[in-house]
Design an enzyme around this catalytic site. Structure first.
Site, PDB file in Angstrom:
ATOM      1  N   ARG A 253       0.825  -1.210   0.000  1.00 18.93           N
ATOM      2  CA  ARG A 253       0.000   0.000   0.000  1.00 18.93           C
ATOM      3  C   ARG A 253       0.854   1.252   0.000  1.00 18.93           C
ATOM      4  NH1 ARG A 253      -4.256  -0.399   4.100  1.00 18.93           N
ATOM      5  NH2 ARG A 253      -5.212  -1.275   2.247  1.00 18.93           N
ATOM      6  N   TYR A 254       1.859   1.273   0.870  1.00 16.48           N
ATOM      7  CA  TYR A 254       2.728   2.440   0.975  1.00 16.48           C
ATOM      8  C   TYR A 254       3.915   2.234   0.032  1.00 16.48           C
ATOM      9  CZ  TYR A 254       0.184   3.003   5.417  1.00 16.48           C
ATOM     10  OH  TYR A 254      -0.771   3.132   6.373  1.00 16.48           O
TER      11      TYR A 254
ATOM     12  N   ARG B 224       7.067   0.152   1.899  1.00 17.82           N
ATOM     13  CA  ARG B 224       6.943  -0.971   2.809  1.00 17.82           C
ATOM     14  C   ARG B 224       5.741  -1.849   2.493  1.00 17.82           C
ATOM     15  NH1 ARG B 224       5.370   3.801   4.757  1.00 17.82           N
ATOM     16  NH2 ARG B 224       3.895   3.984   6.498  1.00 17.82           N
TER      17      ARG B 224
ATOM     18  N   CYS C 148      -3.852 -18.013  14.750  1.00 17.43           N
ATOM     19  CA  CYS C 148      -3.355 -17.238  15.878  1.00 17.43           C
ATOM     20  C   CYS C 148      -3.401 -18.122  17.120  1.00 17.43           C
ATOM     21  CB  CYS C 148      -4.227 -16.003  16.102  1.00 17.43           C
ATOM     22  SG  CYS C 148      -4.054 -14.764  14.808  1.00 17.43           S
TER      23      CYS C 148
ATOM     24  N   CYS D  74      -8.957 -12.555  18.452  1.00 20.82           N
ATOM     25  CA  CYS D  74      -9.540 -11.297  18.891  1.00 20.82           C
ATOM     26  C   CYS D  74     -10.871 -11.125  18.166  1.00 20.82           C
ATOM     27  CB  CYS D  74      -8.615 -10.132  18.531  1.00 20.82           C
ATOM     28  SG  CYS D  74      -6.932 -10.338  19.134  1.00 20.82           S
TER      29      CYS D  74
ATOM     30  N   CYS E   8     -10.939  -8.613  15.212  1.00 24.48           N
ATOM     31  CA  CYS E   8      -9.852  -8.786  14.235  1.00 24.48           C
ATOM     32  C   CYS E   8     -10.167  -8.119  12.904  1.00 24.48           C
ATOM     33  CB  CYS E   8      -9.589 -10.274  14.016  1.00 24.48           C
ATOM     34  SG  CYS E   8      -8.312 -10.578  12.778  1.00 24.48           S
TER      35      CYS E   8
ATOM     36  N   ARG F 251      -8.691  -8.655  10.256  1.00 23.54           N
ATOM     37  CA  ARG F 251      -8.457  -9.604   9.163  1.00 23.54           C
ATOM     38  C   ARG F 251      -9.269 -10.885   9.359  1.00 23.54           C
ATOM     39  NH1 ARG F 251      -2.849  -8.634   9.389  1.00 23.54           N
ATOM     40  NH2 ARG F 251      -3.194  -6.538   8.610  1.00 23.54           N
TER      41      ARG F 251
ATOM     42  N   ASP G  62     -11.415  -0.860  13.823  1.00 27.92           N
ATOM     43  CA  ASP G  62     -11.876  -0.927  12.435  1.00 27.92           C
ATOM     44  C   ASP G  62     -13.335  -1.379  12.389  1.00 27.92           C
ATOM     45  OD1 ASP G  62      -9.426  -0.185  11.341  1.00 27.92           O
ATOM     46  OD2 ASP G  62      -8.679  -2.248  11.325  1.00 27.92           O
TER      47      ASP G  62
ATOM     48  N   LYS H 238      -2.992   4.373   7.463  1.00 28.78           N
ATOM     49  CA  LYS H 238      -3.139   4.885   8.825  1.00 28.78           C
ATOM     50  C   LYS H 238      -3.060   6.409   8.844  1.00 28.78           C
ATOM     51  CE  LYS H 238      -1.063   0.691  10.663  1.00 28.78           C
ATOM     52  NZ  LYS H 238      -0.615   0.062   9.382  1.00 28.78           N
TER      53      LYS H 238
END
Ligand SMILES: *Cc1c(COP(=O)(O)O)cnc(C)c1O
Length: 292
Positions: A33-34, A37, A46, A50, A53, A55, A213, A257
């Site tokens: 995206r950037y 990076r 995991c 969570c 999450c 994702r 999110d 972000k």
């Protein structure tokens, strides 16, 4: 961590892929995206799940091959894209890989000369601290990896977690932490302060505080943005700067972000900046006068 009935309520603003990662995926398991990076998704499991999450569309769905089967395509892409200097390995949780495949992944990445910064995003130090073995610390140090941990409440900083963080810090691994702002969990000045002070004591630097999110079925866990702004204002300047993370919204639709904070630059005209400090008082700063 425990599923609740409210998750079945889908609000009109909920999104399956809230950060728009899928549309920034040039090869499976890589989000670019950037400019400089990339985010590398190592595997889809995991140590615990969570409920908020970001994702959840991928994690634990059993559809993503582990990175070992996708690695050649990822490495080829990274070799070709010399503008990429930073790889964030996340998932799922990369530290659920056993030492040998993890070592292999890091060795392949370290073989690409323009990749100068490698970090791993992991909740394993909080969920499965016994995974932080002396051998793992040696492996991470060998590849000069930074770790981004994830904690949401001071109660997660158990003696076992403290021991894992100590082992990592003693082993020379730089440690940051990410926190998601959650309604009824950490949306108070006291909860955040206790968490961030607790992390500093473990030599973990709070890095980002995320506005939650808008993942499908998470409306009951989300606060307003105003709540986040007010909370950060109560920390910034009032306590150790290292204890105050950057509050960000990961912009829905793939904007990345975006840092959010209450306005501190009140006015900036004719070379004079009027700024508001932590106590609410205003001050002025004059730009240098150009030599005549
Ligand atoms: C968060 C993120 C990164 C890393 O961002 P930093 O601000 O450097 O921590 C890189 N790629 C994607 C897609 C991300 O979501």
């Amino acid at each position: 961590m425990i599923p609740r009935q409210e998750e079945l309520i889908v609000s009109s603003t909920d999104l399956v892929d809230p950060c728009g990662e899928d549309s920034d995926t040039p090869v499976p398991g890589l989000v670019h995206r950037y400019p400089d990076r990339v985010l590398l998704l190592a595997l889809d499991s995991c140590a615990a799940y969570c409920r908020y999450c970001t994702r959840s569309r991928l994690v634990s769905q059993g559809e993503m091959h582990p990175v070992t089967r996708r690695l050649d395509a990822i490495i080829a892409y990274l070799e070709e894209h010399t503008e990429v200097r930073d790889v964030l390995i996340s998932g799922g949780d990369p530290l659920l890989m056993s030492d040998e495949p993890l070592d292999n992944l890091l060795r392949r990445l370290r073989g690409i000369p323009h990749l100068e910064f490698i970090r791993i995003g992991s909740r394993v130090p909080s969920f499965l601290p016994q995974r932080i073995t002396p051998e793992l610390v040696v492996l991470l140090r060998k590849h000069r990896v930074w770790l981004s941990l994830h904690f949401c409440h001071v109660r997660e900083l158990t003696p076992e977690v403290a021991q894992a963080c100590d082992r990592l810090a003693d082993g020379g691994i730089p440690l940051g932490s990410q926190t998601v702002l959650l309604k009824g969990v950490n949306d108070s000045e006291e909860a955040l302060k206790n968490l961030f002070h607790g992390l500093l004591k473990l030599r973990v630097r709070p890095y980002y505080l995320y506005q939650c999110d808008p993942v499908v079925g998470t409306a009951h866990l989300r606060t307003s943005v105003q709540t986040g702004i007010d909370l950060i204002s109560k920390l910034r300047g009032h306590t150790t700067g290292y204890a105050v993370p950057t509050y960000v919204i990961d912009a829905p639709g793939g904007g990345g972000k975006v840092p959010i904070q209450a306005e501190t630059l009140v006015a900036y005209e004719n070379g004079t900046a009027t700024v508001r400090n932590w106590a609410g008082k205003t001050y002025t700063y004059a730009d240098p006068v150009e030599a005549i």
